[in-house]
Design a protein around this motif. Structure first.
Motif, PDB file in Angstrom:
ATOM      1  N   UNK A   1     -40.132  38.372 122.695  1.00  0.00           N
ATOM      2  CA  UNK A   1     -38.665  38.408 122.783  1.00  0.00           C
ATOM      3  C   UNK A   1     -38.066  38.452 121.379  1.00  0.00           C
ATOM      4  N   UNK A   2     -38.637  37.667 120.483  1.00  0.00           N
ATOM      5  CA  UNK A   2     -38.164  37.663 119.102  1.00  0.00           C
ATOM      6  C   UNK A   2     -38.404  39.003 118.426  1.00  0.00           C
ATOM      7  N   UNK A   3     -39.627  39.529 118.537  1.00  0.00           N
ATOM      8  CA  UNK A   3     -39.953  40.768 117.828  1.00  0.00           C
ATOM      9  C   UNK A   3     -39.142  41.947 118.349  1.00  0.00           C
ATOM     10  N   UNK A   4     -38.891  41.982 119.642  1.00  0.00           N
ATOM     11  CA  UNK A   4     -38.102  43.087 120.188  1.00  0.00           C
ATOM     12  C   UNK A   4     -36.675  43.049 119.656  1.00  0.00           C
ATOM     13  N   UNK A   5     -36.117  41.851 119.550  1.00  0.00           N
ATOM     14  CA  UNK A   5     -34.751  41.745 119.019  1.00  0.00           C
ATOM     15  C   UNK A   5     -34.722  42.059 117.524  1.00  0.00           C
ATOM     16  N   UNK A   6     -35.773  41.651 116.804  1.00  0.00           N
ATOM     17  CA  UNK A   6     -35.846  42.034 115.409  1.00  0.00           C
ATOM     18  C   UNK A   6     -35.966  43.548 115.250  1.00  0.00           C
ATOM     19  N   UNK A   7     -36.531  44.207 116.267  1.00  0.00           N
ATOM     20  CA  UNK A   7     -36.665  45.653 116.244  1.00  0.00           C
ATOM     21  C   UNK A   7     -35.397  46.394 116.649  1.00  0.00           C
ATOM     22  N   UNK A   8     -34.322  45.660 116.905  1.00  0.00           N
ATOM     23  CA  UNK A   8     -33.037  46.296 117.187  1.00  0.00           C
ATOM     24  C   UNK A   8     -32.614  46.287 118.632  1.00  0.00           C
ATOM     25  N   UNK A   9     -33.324  45.547 119.508  1.00  0.00           N
ATOM     26  CA  UNK A   9     -32.964  45.499 120.915  1.00  0.00           C
ATOM     27  C   UNK A   9     -31.860  44.462 121.160  1.00  0.00           C
TER      28      UNK A   9
END
Length: 225
Positions: free
Chosen positions: A211-219
């Motif tokens: 969840x963290x990495x996806x949001x860091x990726x711009x989601x």
């Protein structure tokens, strides 16, 4: 000259000799005292796999699936994609990312694991086709018309470029819990579940990590429920 008068000429070399001896002793003792050790830098820890990787399109949606919820997380991702501009040969306008964690993790497993470990019965997941506890993954290759939206099937979402991550922590915990259903050890169950994650779905360190990495990726974030 009075014999009691100090001979300064004679004293100077003596004092110099004493200082040299004292200095040598100090150096010798210093060699016996361990010098303070300098802490070594800790080995750099891996930041984890490069997941979800570069995401295409201006619009990027994360669906956080922590419950099966009749497949709603899959429906949310499909609805997001279907209401954006469809992809063309040269342009992708939107990408969906789904993290399967907590109680939603079983959606990442192939049909054989559902049957062998009695996943539907254990987690009270009904097959929408039979209305009975699922003995196969009801969201993988379903018959047309079985799911509320045909396009929400996992195989179709993967084919359309949806990025999936599945929680390794949930895999370990749930495979251990259901190992007895298949008459195997916890270690054997974990290996078998790992080998039977649906091709195209990436096992990630944990669901919250994903969840963290996806949001860091711009989601942007959408709760899958």
């Amino acid at each position: 000259m009075d014999d009691r008068t100090p001979n300064t000429t004679d004293m100077t070399p003596r004092r110099g000799f004493i200082r040299r001896v004292a200095g040598a002793m100090a150096l010798g003792l210093a060699g016996l005292v361990p010098s303070p050790s300098h802490p070594q830098p800790a080995a750099a820890r891996s930041d984890g796999p490069e997941w979800p990787g570069p995401l295409k399109g201006r619009h990027r949606q994360l669906v956080d699936a922590y419950e099966v919820n009749d497949g709603s997380p899959l429906a949310f991702a499909y609805t997001f994609l279907s209401t954006n501009e469809p992809p063309t040969a040269n342009l992708v306008s939107a990408t969906a990312v789904i993290v399967l964690r907590h109680a939603a993790f079983p959606m990442a497993l192939g049909n054989e694991m559902w049957r062998k470990y009695k996943i539907g019965e254990a987690f009270k997941i009904l097959d929408p086709e039979t209305k009975a506890p699922a003995v196969k993954n009801p969201f993988l290759h379903p018959k047309p018309g079985v799911l509320p939206l045909d396009g929400m099937a996992i195989d179709l979402l993967l084919a359309n470029g949806t990025v999936f991550g599945a929680c390794h922590v949930a895999l370990l915990g749930q495979s251990k819990m259901l190992a007895g259903n298949a008459g195997v050890s916890a270690e054997e169950a974990a290996k078998e579940w790992t080998a039977n994650v649906i091709p195209g779905i990436t096992i990630i360190p944990s669901g919250t990590w994903g969840v963290n990495r996806a949001q860091e990726g711009g989601c942007t974030y959408c709760a899958g429920g």
